[in-house]
Design a protein around this motif. Structure first.
Motif, PDB file in Angstrom:
ATOM      1  N   ALA A 133       0.857  -1.187   0.000  1.00  0.00           N
ATOM      2  CA  ALA A 133       0.000   0.000   0.000  1.00  0.00           C
ATOM      3  C   ALA A 133       0.894   1.238   0.000  1.00  0.00           C
ATOM      4  CB  ALA A 133      -0.937   0.003   1.201  1.00  0.00           C
ATOM      5  N   PRO A 134       1.672   1.420  -1.076  1.00  0.00           N
ATOM      6  CA  PRO A 134       2.536   2.595  -1.116  1.00  0.00           C
ATOM      7  C   PRO A 134       1.705   3.870  -1.108  1.00  0.00           C
ATOM      8  CG  PRO A 134       2.362   1.582  -3.287  1.00  0.00           C
ATOM      9  CD  PRO A 134       1.699   0.646  -2.319  1.00  0.00           C
ATOM     10  N   GLY A 135       2.120   4.824  -0.287  1.00  0.00           N
ATOM     11  CA  GLY A 135       1.326   6.030  -0.159  1.00  0.00           C
ATOM     12  C   GLY A 135      -0.004   5.788   0.515  1.00  0.00           C
ATOM     13  N   GLY A 136      -0.151   4.630   1.189  1.00  0.00           N
ATOM     14  CA  GLY A 136      -1.372   4.315   1.912  1.00  0.00           C
ATOM     15  C   GLY A 136      -2.508   3.796   1.066  1.00  0.00           C
ATOM     16  N   ASP A 137      -2.250   3.480  -0.220  1.00  0.00           N
ATOM     17  CA  ASP A 137      -3.351   3.095  -1.112  1.00  0.00           C
ATOM     18  C   ASP A 137      -2.833   2.139  -2.183  1.00  0.00           C
ATOM     19  OD1 ASP A 137      -5.500   2.880  -2.840  1.00  0.00           O
ATOM     20  OD2 ASP A 137      -5.796   5.030  -3.078  1.00  0.00           O
ATOM     21  N   MET A 138      -3.281   0.886  -2.113  1.00  0.00           N
ATOM     22  CA  MET A 138      -2.857  -0.113  -3.083  1.00  0.00           C
ATOM     23  C   MET A 138      -3.170   0.286  -4.515  1.00  0.00           C
ATOM     24  SD  MET A 138      -4.503  -2.663  -5.085  1.00  0.00           S
ATOM     25  CE  MET A 138      -5.979  -3.072  -4.191  1.00  0.00           C
ATOM     26  N   MET A 139      -4.305   0.968  -4.742  1.00  0.00           N
ATOM     27  CA  MET A 139      -4.747   1.252  -6.102  1.00  0.00           C
ATOM     28  C   MET A 139      -3.897   2.301  -6.818  1.00  0.00           C
ATOM     29  SD  MET A 139      -7.081  -0.828  -6.984  1.00  0.00           S
ATOM     30  CE  MET A 139      -7.833  -0.078  -8.435  1.00  0.00           C
ATOM     31  N   ILE A 140      -3.016   2.992  -6.107  1.00  0.00           N
ATOM     32  CA  ILE A 140      -2.172   3.969  -6.801  1.00  0.00           C
ATOM     33  C   ILE A 140      -0.744   3.468  -6.972  1.00  0.00           C
ATOM     34  CG2 ILE A 140      -3.565   5.946  -6.086  1.00  0.00           C
ATOM     35  CD1 ILE A 140      -1.243   6.610  -4.092  1.00  0.00           C
ATOM     36  N   ALA A 141      -0.511   2.175  -6.787  1.00  0.00           N
ATOM     37  CA  ALA A 141       0.848   1.635  -6.966  1.00  0.00           C
ATOM     38  C   ALA A 141       1.363   1.952  -8.365  1.00  0.00           C
ATOM     39  CB  ALA A 141       0.863   0.129  -6.707  1.00  0.00           C
ATOM     40  N   GLY A 142       0.541   1.702  -9.390  1.00  0.00           N
ATOM     41  CA  GLY A 142       0.959   1.988 -10.756  1.00  0.00           C
ATOM     42  C   GLY A 142       1.214   3.464 -10.972  1.00  0.00           C
ATOM     43  N   CYS A 143       0.390   4.312 -10.365  1.00  0.00           N
ATOM     44  CA  CYS A 143       0.581   5.762 -10.486  1.00  0.00           C
ATOM     45  C   CYS A 143       1.914   6.188  -9.886  1.00  0.00           C
ATOM     46  CB  CYS A 143      -0.564   6.503  -9.802  1.00  0.00           C
ATOM     47  SG  CYS A 143      -2.177   6.277 -10.579  1.00  0.00           S
ATOM     48  N   LEU A 144       2.283   5.600  -8.745  1.00  0.00           N
ATOM     49  CA  LEU A 144       3.550   5.958  -8.120  1.00  0.00           C
ATOM     50  C   LEU A 144       4.730   5.455  -8.940  1.00  0.00           C
ATOM     51  CD1 LEU A 144       2.699   5.417  -4.352  1.00  0.00           C
ATOM     52  CD2 LEU A 144       2.896   7.568  -5.607  1.00  0.00           C
ATOM     53  N   GLY A 145       4.562   4.316  -9.609  1.00  0.00           N
ATOM     54  CA  GLY A 145       5.585   3.869 -10.552  1.00  0.00           C
ATOM     55  C   GLY A 145       5.735   4.855 -11.695  1.00  0.00           C
ATOM     56  N   LEU A 146       4.614   5.414 -12.152  1.00  0.00           N
ATOM     57  CA  LEU A 146       4.650   6.428 -13.210  1.00  0.00           C
ATOM     58  C   LEU A 146       5.352   7.700 -12.738  1.00  0.00           C
ATOM     59  CD1 LEU A 146       1.055   5.983 -14.655  1.00  0.00           C
ATOM     60  CD2 LEU A 146       3.170   5.784 -15.967  1.00  0.00           C
ATOM     61  N   VAL A 147       5.095   8.094 -11.500  1.00  0.00           N
ATOM     62  CA  VAL A 147       5.783   9.269 -10.954  1.00  0.00           C
ATOM     63  C   VAL A 147       7.297   9.060 -10.968  1.00  0.00           C
ATOM     64  CG1 VAL A 147       6.148  10.679  -8.888  1.00  0.00           C
ATOM     65  CG2 VAL A 147       3.825  10.007  -9.545  1.00  0.00           C
ATOM     66  N   GLU A 148       7.731   7.879 -10.549  1.00  0.00           N
ATOM     67  CA  GLU A 148       9.157   7.587 -10.544  1.00  0.00           C
ATOM     68  C   GLU A 148       9.700   7.528 -11.969  1.00  0.00           C
ATOM     69  OE1 GLU A 148      11.088   7.503  -7.725  1.00  0.00           O
ATOM     70  OE2 GLU A 148       9.184   8.267  -6.973  1.00  0.00           O
ATOM     71  N   GLY A 149       8.906   6.981 -12.906  1.00  0.00           N
ATOM     72  CA  GLY A 149       9.324   6.954 -14.301  1.00  0.00           C
ATOM     73  C   GLY A 149       9.476   8.351 -14.870  1.00  0.00           C
ATOM     74  N   TRP A 150       8.541   9.241 -14.496  1.00  0.00           N
ATOM     75  CA  TRP A 150       8.627  10.635 -14.930  1.00  0.00           C
ATOM     76  C   TRP A 150       9.910  11.279 -14.415  1.00  0.00           C
ATOM     77  CZ3 TRP A 150       5.975  14.026 -17.993  1.00  0.00           C
ATOM     78  CH2 TRP A 150       6.304  15.355 -17.859  1.00  0.00           C
ATOM     79  N   LYS A 151      10.199  11.078 -13.133  1.00  0.00           N
ATOM     80  CA  LYS A 151      11.393  11.680 -12.542  1.00  0.00           C
ATOM     81  C   LYS A 151      12.655  11.153 -13.226  1.00  0.00           C
ATOM     82  CE  LYS A 151       9.428  12.346  -7.898  1.00  0.00           C
ATOM     83  NZ  LYS A 151       9.504  11.897  -6.486  1.00  0.00           N
ATOM     84  N   ALA A 152      12.635   9.881 -13.590  1.00  0.00           N
ATOM     85  CA  ALA A 152      13.821   9.280 -14.210  1.00  0.00           C
ATOM     86  C   ALA A 152      14.111   9.872 -15.585  1.00  0.00           C
ATOM     87  CB  ALA A 152      13.638   7.759 -14.329  1.00  0.00           C
ATOM     88  N   LEU A 153      13.061  10.285 -16.302  1.00  0.00           N
ATOM     89  CA  LEU A 153      13.263  10.784 -17.663  1.00  0.00           C
ATOM     90  C   LEU A 153      13.242  12.293 -17.766  1.00  0.00           C
ATOM     91  CD1 LEU A 153      11.174   8.405 -19.974  1.00  0.00           C
ATOM     92  CD2 LEU A 153      13.600   8.331 -19.420  1.00  0.00           C
ATOM     93  N   ARG A 154      12.390  12.941 -16.975  1.00  0.00           N
ATOM     94  CA  ARG A 154      12.165  14.378 -17.154  1.00  0.00           C
ATOM     95  C   ARG A 154      12.999  15.224 -16.195  1.00  0.00           C
ATOM     96  NH1 ARG A 154       9.678  15.931 -21.917  1.00  0.00           N
ATOM     97  NH2 ARG A 154       7.775  14.770 -22.296  1.00  0.00           N
TER      98      ARG A 154
END
Length: 346
Positions: free
Chosen positions: A325-346
């Motif tokens: 439950a990253p960020g306290g919510d299982m349903m946003i796991a993919g979103c948090l992966g996207l945030v990290e992907g954004w940081k890695a590229l942008r």
């Protein structure tokens, strides 16, 4: 920096507004029906009213929308589709025509227009505005792309590409795209949609996005086995030192807890083969490095169907079991992966 992250699945689109200085727990987020579900319902409503439909727009995920198209045709009604919209059904447009879809750029004016696409930007913008929020210019989106493959099984093509990424290092940056490879026409369609609204995109596949998001749960220790149990697919990965070193993917409906345990253990031991998963009806498997099942320090499980497999506790045989439950919510796991992907590229 503000970033809109949208994780598009078979049943839901999970949406997170990430802002610097705002705790994830306080961030705006939504779990809404995915566009394939929405498009499928629009087609079904047209069928109930005995209306032909005209599919315009771009290539998107199939599933519910494709099943609704089949119901429309089976009921004796006509389905018209532009070539890009028709690719939603199958990469081979001749096969789509044989199914009964009339593929072309024109349709009778009386046919009800249904726009295809994995994103509805005007709807998202209107929703944010109704709550006094601005739509960010930065947008990261995840979709599951099987790859354009009219002559070969797209399960094979998809996993060949996954294997290439693992062989090249398997880090987060390798899975994120500013410009998706042309082979991934669903990702390309998402980028074209975002570009048309003047937005700055990063595109990922849903599986790696969920894996890199789930591993952010503070309780996880690596080497970890991460399982994303979605509505349509299960993806399992060995993660160590910020890299995916082994991976398999199957269909959720085809797995029992016992079979999932067997595939997962063999993946961790480096014994699971691509042929073994593919011949069972799954997508495939690829191993670059495997620590051995006895060295797994945590089994991190996420996804909307995880309770179907967690109830028996059988997955705990591989290591300490964590309902991520990253960020306290299982349903946003993919979103948090996207945030990290954004940081890695942008």
């Amino acid at each position: 920096m503000a970033l809109l992250a949208v994780d598009v699945g078979a049943g839901t689109q999970d949406i997170l507004l990430f802002e610097d200085g705002v705790a994830i727990e306080n961030s705006a987020k939504m779990v809404m029906p995915s566009q394939t579900v929405i498009v499928g319902k629009r087609i079904d409503k047209a069928r109930i009213r005995r209306r032909d439909v005209s599919l315009t727009g771009t290539t998107m995920g199939g599933g519910a929308s494709t099943r609704a198209i089949k119901r429309e045709i089976d009921s004796g009604l006509r389905v018209y589709a532009t070539p890009k919209a028709a690719l939603t059904v199958h990469d081979d447009l001749e096969r789509v025509r044989k199914m009964g879809v009339m593929v072309g750029d024109e349709a009778p004016p009386e046919a009800e227009v249904v726009k295809t696409g994995d994103l509805d930007i005007p709807a998202l913008k209107a929703t944010f505005e109704s709550f006094g929020l601005d739509m960010p210019k930065n947008v990261a989106v995840a979709v599951q792309d099987h790859g354009y493959s009219p002559e070969r099984s797209n399960r094979i093509v998809r996993f060949e590409e996954m294997a290439k990424v693992l062989d090249s290092g398997g880090d987060l940056r390798s899975f994120a795209h500013l410009d998706p490879p042309p082979l991934f026409n669903r990702m390309v369609a998402v980028k074209e949609t975002l570009d048309s609204f003047g937005l700055r995109p990063v595109i990922m596949d849903t599986g790696p996005a969920a894996i890199f998001g789930a591993i952010q749960d503070s309780r996880a220790s690596d080497p970890a086995l991460v399982l994303n149990i979605g509505n349509g697919h299960v993806i399992g990965a060995v993660v160590a030192d910020g890299r995916i070193t082994a991976l398999f993917e199957h269909h959720t409906s085809a797995l029992t807890a016992e079979k999932l345990l067997r595939f997962s253990k063999r993946l961790c031991d480096g014994a699971l083969t691509n042929e073994e998963v593919f011949e069972d009806g799954g997508h495939g498997a690829h191993v670059v490095e495997a620590p051995g099942s006895g060295k797994i320090r945590s089994v991190v499980v996420t996804g909307p169907n995880r309770e179907r497999f967690l109830g028996s506790g059988i997955l705990g045989r591989l290591g300490p079991l964590i309902s991520a439950a990253p960020g306290g919510d299982m349903m946003i796991a993919g979103c948090l992966g996207l945030v990290e992907g954004w940081k890695a590229l942008r």
